[in-house]
Design a protein around this motif. Structure first.
Motif, PDB file in Angstrom:
ATOM      1  N   THR A  27      37.541  49.191  35.605  1.00  0.00           N
ATOM      2  CA  THR A  27      36.171  49.639  35.396  1.00  0.00           C
ATOM      3  C   THR A  27      35.271  48.992  36.442  1.00  0.00           C
ATOM      4  O   THR A  27      34.326  49.602  36.931  1.00  0.00           O
ATOM      5  CB  THR A  27      35.685  49.248  33.989  1.00  0.00           C
ATOM      6  OG1 THR A  27      36.584  49.809  33.034  1.00  0.00           O
ATOM      7  CG2 THR A  27      34.292  49.762  33.718  1.00  0.00           C
ATOM      8  N   PHE A  28      35.595  47.753  36.796  1.00  0.00           N
ATOM      9  CA  PHE A  28      34.833  46.999  37.792  1.00  0.00           C
ATOM     10  C   PHE A  28      35.742  46.690  38.977  1.00  0.00           C
ATOM     11  O   PHE A  28      36.940  46.973  38.939  1.00  0.00           O
ATOM     12  CB  PHE A  28      34.293  45.711  37.163  1.00  0.00           C
ATOM     13  CG  PHE A  28      33.391  45.967  35.979  1.00  0.00           C
ATOM     14  CD1 PHE A  28      32.088  46.405  36.170  1.00  0.00           C
ATOM     15  CD2 PHE A  28      33.835  45.791  34.682  1.00  0.00           C
ATOM     16  CE1 PHE A  28      31.255  46.656  35.099  1.00  0.00           C
ATOM     17  CE2 PHE A  28      33.018  46.040  33.599  1.00  0.00           C
ATOM     18  CZ  PHE A  28      31.722  46.474  33.801  1.00  0.00           C
ATOM     19  N   CYS A  56      30.636  49.536  22.990  1.00  0.00           N
ATOM     20  CA  CYS A  56      31.714  48.834  23.695  1.00  0.00           C
ATOM     21  C   CYS A  56      33.051  49.212  23.070  1.00  0.00           C
ATOM     22  O   CYS A  56      33.147  49.466  21.876  1.00  0.00           O
ATOM     23  CB  CYS A  56      31.502  47.329  23.623  1.00  0.00           C
ATOM     24  SG  CYS A  56      30.014  46.776  24.470  1.00  0.00           S
ATOM     25  N   ASP A  61      35.615  44.217  26.371  1.00  0.00           N
ATOM     26  CA  ASP A  61      34.602  45.044  27.025  1.00  0.00           C
ATOM     27  C   ASP A  61      33.206  44.484  26.764  1.00  0.00           C
ATOM     28  O   ASP A  61      32.379  44.396  27.675  1.00  0.00           O
ATOM     29  CB  ASP A  61      34.709  46.481  26.516  1.00  0.00           C
ATOM     30  CG  ASP A  61      33.784  47.457  27.220  1.00  0.00           C
ATOM     31  OD1 ASP A  61      33.635  47.356  28.449  1.00  0.00           O
ATOM     32  OD2 ASP A  61      33.233  48.339  26.536  1.00  0.00           O
ATOM     33  N   GLU A  64      32.693  41.241  28.777  1.00  0.00           N
ATOM     34  CA  GLU A  64      32.552  41.585  30.201  1.00  0.00           C
ATOM     35  C   GLU A  64      31.132  42.059  30.494  1.00  0.00           C
ATOM     36  O   GLU A  64      30.499  41.637  31.467  1.00  0.00           O
ATOM     37  CB  GLU A  64      33.558  42.669  30.583  1.00  0.00           C
ATOM     38  CG  GLU A  64      33.543  43.062  32.034  1.00  0.00           C
ATOM     39  CD  GLU A  64      34.158  42.025  32.953  1.00  0.00           C
ATOM     40  OE1 GLU A  64      33.742  41.960  34.131  1.00  0.00           O
ATOM     41  OE2 GLU A  64      35.060  41.291  32.512  1.00  0.00           O
ATOM     42  N   LYS A  65      30.621  42.935  29.629  1.00  0.00           N
ATOM     43  CA  LYS A  65      29.281  43.479  29.838  1.00  0.00           C
ATOM     44  C   LYS A  65      28.195  42.429  29.630  1.00  0.00           C
ATOM     45  O   LYS A  65      27.205  42.418  30.356  1.00  0.00           O
ATOM     46  CB  LYS A  65      29.064  44.684  28.929  1.00  0.00           C
ATOM     47  CG  LYS A  65      29.871  45.883  29.385  1.00  0.00           C
ATOM     48  CD  LYS A  65      29.729  47.074  28.473  1.00  0.00           C
ATOM     49  CE  LYS A  65      30.523  48.254  29.003  1.00  0.00           C
ATOM     50  NZ  LYS A  65      30.468  49.403  28.101  1.00  0.00           N
ATOM     51  N   ARG A  68      28.217  40.215  32.752  1.00  0.00           N
ATOM     52  CA  ARG A  68      27.673  40.894  33.928  1.00  0.00           C
ATOM     53  C   ARG A  68      26.199  41.261  33.774  1.00  0.00           C
ATOM     54  O   ARG A  68      25.607  41.838  34.656  1.00  0.00           O
ATOM     55  CB  ARG A  68      28.479  42.166  34.220  1.00  0.00           C
ATOM     56  CG  ARG A  68      29.873  41.874  34.728  1.00  0.00           C
ATOM     57  CD  ARG A  68      30.659  43.167  34.925  1.00  0.00           C
ATOM     58  NE  ARG A  68      31.934  42.900  35.550  1.00  0.00           N
ATOM     59  CZ  ARG A  68      32.138  42.905  36.866  1.00  0.00           C
ATOM     60  NH1 ARG A  68      31.157  43.175  37.685  1.00  0.00           N
ATOM     61  NH2 ARG A  68      33.334  42.640  37.354  1.00  0.00           N
ATOM     62  N   LEU A  70      24.996  43.433  31.676  1.00  0.00           N
ATOM     63  CA  LEU A  70      24.834  44.836  31.300  1.00  0.00           C
ATOM     64  C   LEU A  70      24.434  44.987  29.835  1.00  0.00           C
ATOM     65  O   LEU A  70      23.916  46.017  29.437  1.00  0.00           O
ATOM     66  CB  LEU A  70      26.129  45.606  31.566  1.00  0.00           C
ATOM     67  CG  LEU A  70      26.601  45.582  33.025  1.00  0.00           C
ATOM     68  CD1 LEU A  70      27.953  46.243  33.162  1.00  0.00           C
ATOM     69  CD2 LEU A  70      25.575  46.259  33.932  1.00  0.00           C
ATOM     70  N   VAL A  71      24.709  43.971  29.043  1.00  0.00           N
ATOM     71  CA  VAL A  71      24.280  43.889  27.647  1.00  0.00           C
ATOM     72  C   VAL A  71      23.483  42.612  27.530  1.00  0.00           C
ATOM     73  O   VAL A  71      23.936  41.536  27.892  1.00  0.00           O
ATOM     74  CB  VAL A  71      25.495  43.858  26.675  1.00  0.00           C
ATOM     75  CG1 VAL A  71      25.051  43.523  25.268  1.00  0.00           C
ATOM     76  CG2 VAL A  71      26.246  45.165  26.708  1.00  0.00           C
TER      77      VAL A  71
END
Length: 77
Positions: A27-28, A56, A61, A64-65, A68, A70-71
């Protein structure tokens, strides 16, 4: 995500990984590395609806978010 009625290596998600050479598509940009997390049963169960609400796919997941950015987590509470 809380159904643990599968024997080791028999979960559909595990079997799906076998369909890809080298695992699932990334995904990344970077590869994941196995980590270990210790959490109480209450904490784990409380996390499941949060993960689902945020869309998620798994705890991995979700983490990870979060990592990063993202959440976002509101720590003012």
């Amino acid at each position: 995500m809380t159904d643990n009625n599968y024997s080791h290596g028999k979960h559909p998600n595990s079997l799906a990984n076998l369909n890809y050479r080298g695992g699932r598509p990334k995904t990344f940009d970077s590869s994941k590395k196995r980590r270990s997390v210790s959490v109480t049963e209450e904490g784990w169960e409380g996390l499941q609806p949060v993960i689902e609400e945020l869309g998620c796919k798994s705890v991995s997941d979700f983490l990870e978010k979060v990592g990063r950015g993202l959440v976002k987590i509101d720590v003012s509470a």
